[in-house]
Motif scaffolding. Structure first.
Motif, mmCIF file in Angstrom:
data_model
loop_
_atom_site.group_PDB
_atom_site.id
_atom_site.type_symbol
_atom_site.label_atom_id
_atom_site.label_comp_id
_atom_site.label_asym_id
_atom_site.label_seq_id
_atom_site.Cartn_x
_atom_site.Cartn_y
_atom_site.Cartn_z
ATOM 1 N N CYS A 1 -100.937 15.471 -54.427
ATOM 2 C CA CYS A 1 -101.833 14.618 -54.385
ATOM 3 C C CYS A 1 -101.767 13.814 -55.087
ATOM 4 C CB CYS A 1 -104.121 14.552 -54.575
ATOM 5 S SG CYS A 1 -103.772 16.130 -53.573
ATOM 6 N N ARG A 2 -101.467 13.922 -57.251
ATOM 7 C CA ARG A 2 -101.135 12.785 -57.778
ATOM 8 C C ARG A 2 -99.438 12.670 -57.806
ATOM 9 N NH1 ARG A 2 -105.792 12.919 -60.807
ATOM 10 N NH2 ARG A 2 -106.818 14.765 -60.637
ATOM 11 N N SER A 3 -98.805 13.058 -56.964
ATOM 12 C CA SER A 3 -97.173 12.462 -57.550
ATOM 13 C C SER A 3 -96.148 12.646 -56.862
ATOM 14 C CB SER A 3 -96.275 13.283 -58.606
ATOM 15 O OG SER A 3 -97.121 13.748 -59.949
ATOM 16 N N ILE A 4 -96.950 13.331 -55.412
ATOM 17 C CA ILE A 4 -95.874 13.316 -54.412
ATOM 18 C C ILE A 4 -96.968 12.103 -53.015
ATOM 19 C CG2 ILE A 4 -94.799 14.146 -52.380
ATOM 20 C CD1 ILE A 4 -94.050 15.072 -54.422
ATOM 21 N N LEU A 5 -98.609 12.512 -52.761
ATOM 22 C CA LEU A 5 -98.683 11.433 -51.676
ATOM 23 C C LEU A 5 -99.107 10.113 -52.487
ATOM 24 C CD1 LEU A 5 -100.643 11.904 -48.973
ATOM 25 C CD2 LEU A 5 -102.367 11.993 -50.365
ATOM 26 N N PRO A 6 -98.870 9.856 -53.259
ATOM 27 C CA PRO A 6 -98.231 8.754 -53.572
ATOM 28 C C PRO A 6 -97.601 7.589 -52.952
ATOM 29 C CG PRO A 6 -99.557 9.209 -55.745
ATOM 30 C CD PRO A 6 -99.259 10.494 -54.158
ATOM 31 N N ILE A 7 -96.307 7.698 -52.738
ATOM 32 C CA ILE A 7 -95.057 7.838 -52.836
ATOM 33 C C ILE A 7 -95.150 6.928 -51.544
ATOM 34 C CG2 ILE A 7 -92.523 7.823 -52.841
ATOM 35 C CD1 ILE A 7 -93.001 9.906 -54.433
ATOM 36 N N PRO A 8 -95.334 7.580 -50.575
ATOM 37 C CA PRO A 8 -95.634 7.198 -48.525
ATOM 38 C C PRO A 8 -96.782 5.644 -49.263
ATOM 39 C CG PRO A 8 -95.877 9.300 -48.812
ATOM 40 C CD PRO A 8 -95.788 8.957 -50.056
ATOM 41 N N LEU A 9 -97.543 6.686 -49.020
ATOM 42 C CA LEU A 9 -99.497 5.656 -49.765
ATOM 43 C C LEU A 9 -99.030 4.135 -50.111
ATOM 44 C CD1 LEU A 9 -102.179 6.103 -48.707
ATOM 45 C CD2 LEU A 9 -102.687 7.250 -50.922
ATOM 46 N N SER A 10 -98.381 4.585 -51.126
ATOM 47 C CA SER A 10 -97.929 2.923 -51.474
ATOM 48 C C SER A 10 -96.398 2.438 -50.906
ATOM 49 C CB SER A 10 -97.414 3.373 -53.149
ATOM 50 O OG SER A 10 -98.397 4.336 -53.862
ATOM 51 N N ALA A 11 -96.098 2.966 -50.303
ATOM 52 C CA ALA A 11 -95.163 2.016 -49.182
ATOM 53 C C ALA A 11 -95.915 1.577 -47.972
ATOM 54 C CB ALA A 11 -93.943 2.783 -49.158
ATOM 55 N N ALA A 12 -96.715 1.833 -47.561
ATOM 56 C CA ALA A 12 -97.592 1.878 -46.107
ATOM 57 C C ALA A 12 -98.603 0.868 -46.499
ATOM 58 C CB ALA A 12 -98.074 3.058 -45.525
ATOM 59 N N LEU A 13 -99.278 1.022 -48.393
ATOM 60 C CA LEU A 13 -100.608 0.147 -47.486
ATOM 61 C C LEU A 13 -99.843 -1.355 -48.452
ATOM 62 C CD1 LEU A 13 -102.271 1.773 -49.518
ATOM 63 C CD2 LEU A 13 -102.576 1.799 -47.210
ATOM 64 N N ALA A 14 -98.569 -1.350 -48.936
ATOM 65 C CA ALA A 14 -97.959 -2.769 -49.445
ATOM 66 C C ALA A 14 -97.418 -3.577 -47.974
ATOM 67 C CB ALA A 14 -96.882 -2.155 -49.898
ATOM 68 N N PHE A 15 -96.852 -2.555 -46.981
ATOM 69 C CA PHE A 15 -96.696 -3.047 -45.990
ATOM 70 C C PHE A 15 -97.168 -3.129 -44.503
ATOM 71 C CE2 PHE A 15 -95.497 -3.002 -41.480
ATOM 72 C CZ PHE A 15 -94.346 -3.379 -40.907
ATOM 73 N N PHE A 16 -99.051 -2.405 -44.836
ATOM 74 C CA PHE A 16 -99.859 -3.301 -44.167
ATOM 75 C C PHE A 16 -100.615 -4.064 -44.845
ATOM 76 C CE2 PHE A 16 -104.374 -2.956 -43.398
ATOM 77 C CZ PHE A 16 -104.407 -2.770 -42.216
ATOM 78 N N ASN A 17 -100.520 -4.661 -45.722
ATOM 79 C CA ASN A 17 -101.445 -5.540 -46.449
ATOM 80 C C ASN A 17 -100.247 -7.046 -46.367
ATOM 81 O OD1 ASN A 17 -101.852 -7.594 -47.906
ATOM 82 N ND2 ASN A 17 -102.934 -5.697 -49.930
ATOM 83 N N VAL A 18 -99.498 -7.098 -46.153
ATOM 84 C CA VAL A 18 -98.407 -7.934 -46.156
ATOM 85 C C VAL A 18 -99.072 -8.621 -44.106
ATOM 86 C CG1 VAL A 18 -95.800 -9.117 -45.253
ATOM 87 C CG2 VAL A 18 -96.863 -8.036 -47.608
ATOM 88 N N PHE A 19 -98.127 -7.513 -43.870
ATOM 89 C CA PHE A 19 -98.455 -7.510 -41.861
ATOM 90 C C PHE A 19 -99.999 -8.006 -41.300
ATOM 91 C CE2 PHE A 19 -99.405 -5.874 -38.020
ATOM 92 C CZ PHE A 19 -97.936 -5.828 -37.486
ATOM 93 N N THR A 20 -100.918 -7.440 -42.427
ATOM 94 C CA THR A 20 -102.174 -7.822 -41.333
ATOM 95 C C THR A 20 -102.478 -9.332 -42.522
ATOM 96 O OG1 THR A 20 -103.340 -6.860 -43.986
ATOM 97 C CG2 THR A 20 -102.968 -5.877 -41.237
ATOM 98 N N VAL A 21 -102.602 -9.657 -43.407
ATOM 99 C CA VAL A 21 -103.222 -10.989 -44.345
ATOM 100 C C VAL A 21 -101.764 -12.209 -43.392
ATOM 101 C CG1 VAL A 21 -102.541 -12.552 -46.377
ATOM 102 C CG2 VAL A 21 -103.518 -9.954 -46.529
ATOM 103 N N ARG A 22 -100.622 -11.593 -43.289
ATOM 104 C CA ARG A 22 -99.459 -12.979 -42.665
ATOM 105 C C ARG A 22 -99.483 -12.671 -40.744
ATOM 106 N NH1 ARG A 22 -94.356 -13.423 -45.320
ATOM 107 N NH2 ARG A 22 -94.081 -14.965 -43.771
#
Length: 316
Positions: A175-196
């Motif tokens: 939860c602390r070391s593996i899950l944040p990797i795909p989660l960080s990438a997916a949320l960064a993409f989602f932030n750009v995609f929705t805001v723009r």
């Protein structure tokens, strides 16, 4: 075509060249320039038919501080040179192993709010400039919803640990070391995609080889948003992956087993270092002045397009 885009067309078609330019553009000292100096540099570039070495200072100031669609100076905190000083500490804080949910939500809220502001400020606003549109209530609600969703989703690893009462070391490590990797990438993409997302709905301006506007293209808007989202996913995904993987590997070594306190400062330093290196690398992944083939445009634009490919401002 704005003089900033002309400069990217002249200098930014090679990936290594773009990386070199971005390393210079991210210099925090560029934030010390006044709006008058920035606009003077931008105007100077627009009046020059050919740019030489003595114009390098004006090029850096203009590319780092002026929006290529509106020609206005960017807000200080959302200029590219401000990204590392402001979001760097926030990224470090969000990747810390928190003891409760509240600090995880707090740091995620600050990071996701800043990311949304940065993405929106550095978007392609060519369609808005042509139609003299202002930020709509719908767009504000969409930005607010994006921040709320990504804040909650970013804190999910800590929420799982606390709400489910996870005590197993392997599961906590996941939860602390593996899950944040795909989660960080997916949320960064989602932030750009929705805001723009408005760029994909209304389209963006495309230009021919000579810099003359051809029209508004939704296909180019979709490509610009997708490319920027992928570059941002690369930035945050790599920043989460490299330090976490290094810490997991080093925790098996004798020095780290003898002194567990070494993990925390090593994690902080490695996150900050990787993030600072990945900013110019990810920003350079796609050219700021993107290209799209004529046949990929809408049919009504293909008739008036000259040449086999056209150009568009990708945004940042």
């Amino acid at each position: 075509m704005d003089s900033n885009l002309v400069q990217w067309k002249r200098q930014g078609q090679s990936y290594l060249r773009r990386v070199r330019i971005w390393f210079n553009l991210l210099d925090p000292s560029l934030l010390l320039s006044s709006d008058a100096e920035i606009l003077k540099a931008h105007t100077h570039l627009g009046s020059r038919q050919k740019v030489d070495e003595k114009d390098n200072a004006a090029v850096l100031l203009s590319l780092s501080s002026v929006h290529a669609d509106s020609g206005a100076t960017l807000p200080l905190v959302f200029r590219p040179p401000a990204l590392l000083p402001i979001s760097g500490p926030l990224v470090v804080a969000t990747l810390l192993p928190h003891s409760s949910v509240k600090p995880a939500l707090f740091w995620q809220l600050l990071l996701q709010s800043y990311n949304a502001g940065f993405n929106y400020t550095n978007r392609n606003s060519s369609a808005e400039q042509l139609q003299s549109k202002k930020t709509s209530l719908k767009q504000l609600l969409l930005i607010g919803g994006t921040v709320s969703y990504t804040t909650f989703a970013g804190a999910l690893p800590q929420i799982f640990i606390n709400r489910l009462g996870i005590r197993s070391p392997p599961v906590q490590t996941f939860c602390r070391s593996i899950l944040p990797i795909p989660l960080s990438a997916a949320l960064a993409f989602f932030n750009v995609f929705t805001v723009r997302s408005e760029e994909t709905e209304t389209g963006i301006q495309v230009f021919d080889y000579n810099g003359k506007p051809v029209g508004i293209s939704k296909a180019a808007g979709e490509r610009a948003v997708r490319e920027t989202g992928l570059s941002r996913a690369l930035l945050f995904g790599t920043t989460a992956a490299v330090p976490n993987m290094l810490v997991l590997l080093l925790q098996r070594t004798r020095p780290f087993q003898r002194n567990s306190m070494l993990s925390a400062p090593f994690r902080h330093i490695s996150v900050a270092l990787v993030f600072s290196l990945m900013i110019p690398i990810s920003f350079s992944f796609f050219p700021p002045l993107g290209t799209i083939k004529k046949e990929n445009l809408e049919e009504e634009l293909q008739a008036g397009a000259i040449g086999s490919q056209l150009f568009y401002h990708r945004g940042l």
